[in-house]
Write an enzyme that holds these catalytic residues in place. Structure first.
Site, PDB file in Angstrom:
ATOM      1  N   TYR A 108      45.401  51.133  87.705  1.00  0.00           N
ATOM      2  CA  TYR A 108      46.157  50.505  86.607  1.00  0.00           C
ATOM      3  C   TYR A 108      46.597  49.129  87.071  1.00  0.00           C
ATOM      4  O   TYR A 108      47.082  48.963  88.194  1.00  0.00           O
ATOM      5  CB  TYR A 108      47.393  51.349  86.249  1.00  0.00           C
ATOM      6  CG  TYR A 108      48.316  50.667  85.260  1.00  0.00           C
ATOM      7  CD1 TYR A 108      48.202  50.909  83.893  1.00  0.00           C
ATOM      8  CD2 TYR A 108      49.287  49.764  85.699  1.00  0.00           C
ATOM      9  CE1 TYR A 108      49.030  50.267  82.985  1.00  0.00           C
ATOM     10  CE2 TYR A 108      50.116  49.119  84.790  1.00  0.00           C
ATOM     11  CZ  TYR A 108      49.980  49.373  83.440  1.00  0.00           C
ATOM     12  OH  TYR A 108      50.800  48.721  82.551  1.00  0.00           O
ATOM     13  N   GLU A 196      47.000  43.957  80.154  1.00  0.00           N
ATOM     14  CA  GLU A 196      47.005  45.294  80.763  1.00  0.00           C
ATOM     15  C   GLU A 196      45.579  45.811  80.841  1.00  0.00           C
ATOM     16  O   GLU A 196      44.843  45.748  79.847  1.00  0.00           O
ATOM     17  CB  GLU A 196      47.867  46.239  79.907  1.00  0.00           C
ATOM     18  CG  GLU A 196      48.053  47.605  80.525  1.00  0.00           C
ATOM     19  CD  GLU A 196      48.920  48.513  79.634  1.00  0.00           C
ATOM     20  OE1 GLU A 196      48.622  48.635  78.422  1.00  0.00           O
ATOM     21  OE2 GLU A 196      49.889  49.091  80.149  1.00  0.00           O
TER      22      GLU A 196
END
Lengths: 383, 293
Positions: A108, A196
């Site tokens: 992530y 993101e």
């Protein structure tokens, strides 16, 4: 301003950040010829701005062409319901076909504006593919946070902090560092408020690929990003909100029955709170601007009246620089023009308020004057 | 006494030849503010209603001995206007402009570290010491000179509402200021509270916050540890839906953080008099401040 995943991936490609080979598709006729050019497996991904697409059935990994065809036909044109869309869902007008990749590891990686430190914060975790809020709550030690000073930029030691923290293997250290650098440059270049990648994958042949991409851009900066502004598509916004925005009004639709029109954002929020405290529910947030004009008042009326849930309207204007008599005339003219039939409570304060109240009283309209906010609350409760 | 501005403050207006700049420079001047000059690049040598215009801030400072500036320039040029004023070492920079890109403000904020100037705003109504000096776009007549109440707020018209109620109750103000509705700003709540605590004329403070960020929570903790003057607090946005930007760029509840409830709880726990209903704010202040005024 949010942009679609495929648009974000175009920005990534321009910046040299690898993404899967992909194709967008907007009509059912194109599905078959596009799929014929792709190797299986293929990911079929609904392109809507709301999150939670996977759980809502908007993302399917197909192993065969037939399965991909079926998934694409189902998804394209569907009303996709996710936790962020509301019960009606959002119509899927574009889908993205992407070549499947052989995933060895999922990470992530995100960057966002950090208002408290007046900088940019990079957040990374080795738990890619999971909801980052859940990871932060359950296993905070698995989250790495790096604060970057916007004047000094991203430093080598900060990238190493991410590399060691994530346990990146030596073979991919260089390419991982390059991706972080490029993503940071993109963040700064495009005035992002958020980027993101979840997941950022390392493949079995040691390539790093951004499997997903989320990019939000600061709306205040759009004057210097015409390429981003060109991506704006209001079809996913609430119809009334889009109409209000095109008139320069700050409007947010809510579920209640009392519409409100206020000058200034803080007072508009406080007015919504006041409506709720009076025992009724606010139908909207509407800020016509600190120096509201008669034209804005008329536009505001039209937007509020387009919401069929509205049973009454509360106008709360603190006329500062703009005089109350001018405003009152604006309200009267606008109310007559739009043929107002709902009960309207007007609370007006500031310069020339007496004259303003007289104009409202003499207008022949069914406007109720509130002497102050407490009085307004009583009147609201009686609607 | 007052905080940050008083009758001897000499003020420049950056962007004075624009429509907004000319109008508000006139309004401030009419209120009694000592407007000593304006700045518009390329228009040096002209004058606006008798106020001399200069090409840059440094030149204006040299000619006028100014110590504050009001910035009323469009968003694409506002960050640079702040930096120019910082470079000229003005004591106080009040930036009214709404809509400055966040990235610009991140650079300005970091670039100002260690510098002499104080920034108020951006995206704010400005600052007023009633009867002495108004640097901003607020309506002058609603204010009541002489104290004893200081007002600090993140909002514009909501501040006017608060001030109006104080005046209706016969509670005058020392200084009222809006610190701005943007996510990244200059002077914060704690800076203002510190100044109010140190100002002998200010006997009590009203603090007006809204959803988004954690400035109110930090201020509440600071008040409990450092202030002996009573504070009344109000928070706007109890009914705001999460994830939506409520007009102000900084007014957004994200990831369950920045809610009105959390801010009200922090205020209550730290001994601040919480105003539950905006209509009763003036009355509550009258009651809460009786002992100190």
């Amino acid at each position: 301003m949010k942009i679609q995943e495929y648009q974000a991936k175009q920005l990534f490609l321009q910046s040299g950040i690898p993404v899967p080979t992909g194709q967008t598709c907007t009509t059912k006729e194109d599905i078959s010829p596009l799929l014929a050019k792709m190797k299986m497996p293929v990911a079929v991904k609904a392109q809507i701005l709301a999150g939670g697409r996977g759980k809502g059935g908007g993302v399917v990994l197909a192993k065969t062409t037939a399965a991909a065809q079926e998934a694409a036909e189902n998804i394209l044109g569907m009303q996709l319901v996710t936790k962020q869309t509301g019960a009606e869902g959002t119509e899927v007008k574009t889908i993205l076909f992407e070549q499947g990749v052989d995933i060895a590891k999922e990470l992530y990686l995100s960057m966002l504006v950090d208002r408290e430190h007046a900088g940019i914060v990079i957040i990374a975790s080795r738990d890619g593919g999971m909801n980052i809020e859940t990871v932060a709550e359950e296993t905070p030690e698995r989250i790495i946070t790096v604060h970057v000073n916007p004047l000094l930029g991203l430093q080598g030691y900060q990238i190493r902090e991410l590399i060691f923290g994530l346990g990146i293997e030596p073979a991919v250290v260089k390419s991982f560092g390059g991706i972080v650098r490029k993503l940071f440059s993109l963040f700064m270049q495009y005035d992002c408020s958020l980027v993101e990648i979840n997941p950022l994958v390392i493949t079995s042949d040691e390539e790093i690929i951004a499997l997903d991409a989320k990019v939000d851009i600061d709306s205040n900066s759009l004057f210097r990003h015409p390429d981003i502004l060109a991506m704006h598509d209001s079809s996913e916004e609430d119809e009334l909100e889009a109409a209000a925005a095109s008139h320069g009004l700050n409007y947010i639709r809510l579920d209640g029955t009392i519409g409100s029109m206020v000058n200034g954002a803080g007072l508009a929020m406080a007015t919504m709170d006041l409506i709720k405290q009076a025992g009724v529910e606010p139908a909207n947030f509407l800020d016509v601007g600190g120096g509201a004009s008669a034209e804005m008042v008329e536009k505001g009326f039209r937007i509020i009246l387009s919401d069929s849930n509205v049973r009454g309207i509360f106008i709360n204007i603190f006329g500062g620089i703009l005089r109350c008599d001018i405003l009152a005339e604006g309200v009267v003219t606008a109310a007559k023009k739009v043929g107002l039939s709902l009960p309207v409570i007007v609370r007006m304060e500031g310069t020339n308020v007496e004259e303003g109240r007289r104009i409202l009283a003499d207008s022949g309209l069914t406007l109720t004057n509130a002497t102050d906010l407490s009085h307004a609350a009583e009147l609201l409760a009686a609607i | 006494m007052s905080i940050f501005v008083n009758k001897s403050t000499k003020v420049l207006v950056q962007g004075i030849t624009g429509k907004e700049g000319t109008f508000h420079a006139g309004q401030c001047s009419d209120y009694g503010t000592n407007i000593v000059g304006g700045i518009t690049p390329g228009k040096g040598g002209q004058n606006v209603n008798g106020i001399p215009v200069f090409n840059n801030v440094t030149e204006a400072c040299r000619e006028t001995d100014a110590d504050a500036t009001m910035i009323v320039v469009p968003p694409p040029f506002a960050a640079e206007a702040i930096l120019e004023a910082v470079d000229a070492e003005l004591d106080l920079i009040v930036c009214i402009t709404e809509g400055i890109p966040v990235m610009d403000m991140l650079r300005v904020k970091n670039g100002m570290a260690g510098k002499h100037s104080r920034l108020i705003g951006p995206n704010c109504p400005g600052i007023i010491t009633p009867g002495e000096c108004k640097i901003g776009i607020m309506p002058g007549p609603i204010h009541m000179p002489g104290g004893p109440v200081g007002v600090v707020s993140r909002s514009g018209t909501l501040t006017y509402e608060v001030v109006h109620q104080l005046t209706q109750q016969g509670l005058g103000q020392t200084t009222c200021l809006g610190i701005g509705g943007d996510p990244v700003n200059g002077t914060n709540f704690i800076d203002c509270l510190t100044a109010f605590q140190d100002d002998p004329e200010t006997k009590a403070v009203v603090m007006v916050g809204e959803i988004g960020g954690s400035a109110e929570e930090e201020a509440a903790a600071w008040i409990s540890a450092n202030m002996n003057k009573p504070v009344v607090g109000f928070i706007a946005g109890l009914t705001a839906p999460p994830g939506r930007r409520m007009g102000h760029a900084g007014a957004i509840v994200s990831g369950g953080k920045g809610t009105a409830e959390a801010k009200l709880t922090a205020m209550r726990e730290n001994g601040i008099h919480v105003c539950e209903s905006l209509g009763k704010l003036g009355q509550l202040c009258k009651e809460a401040f009786t002992e100190c005024i």
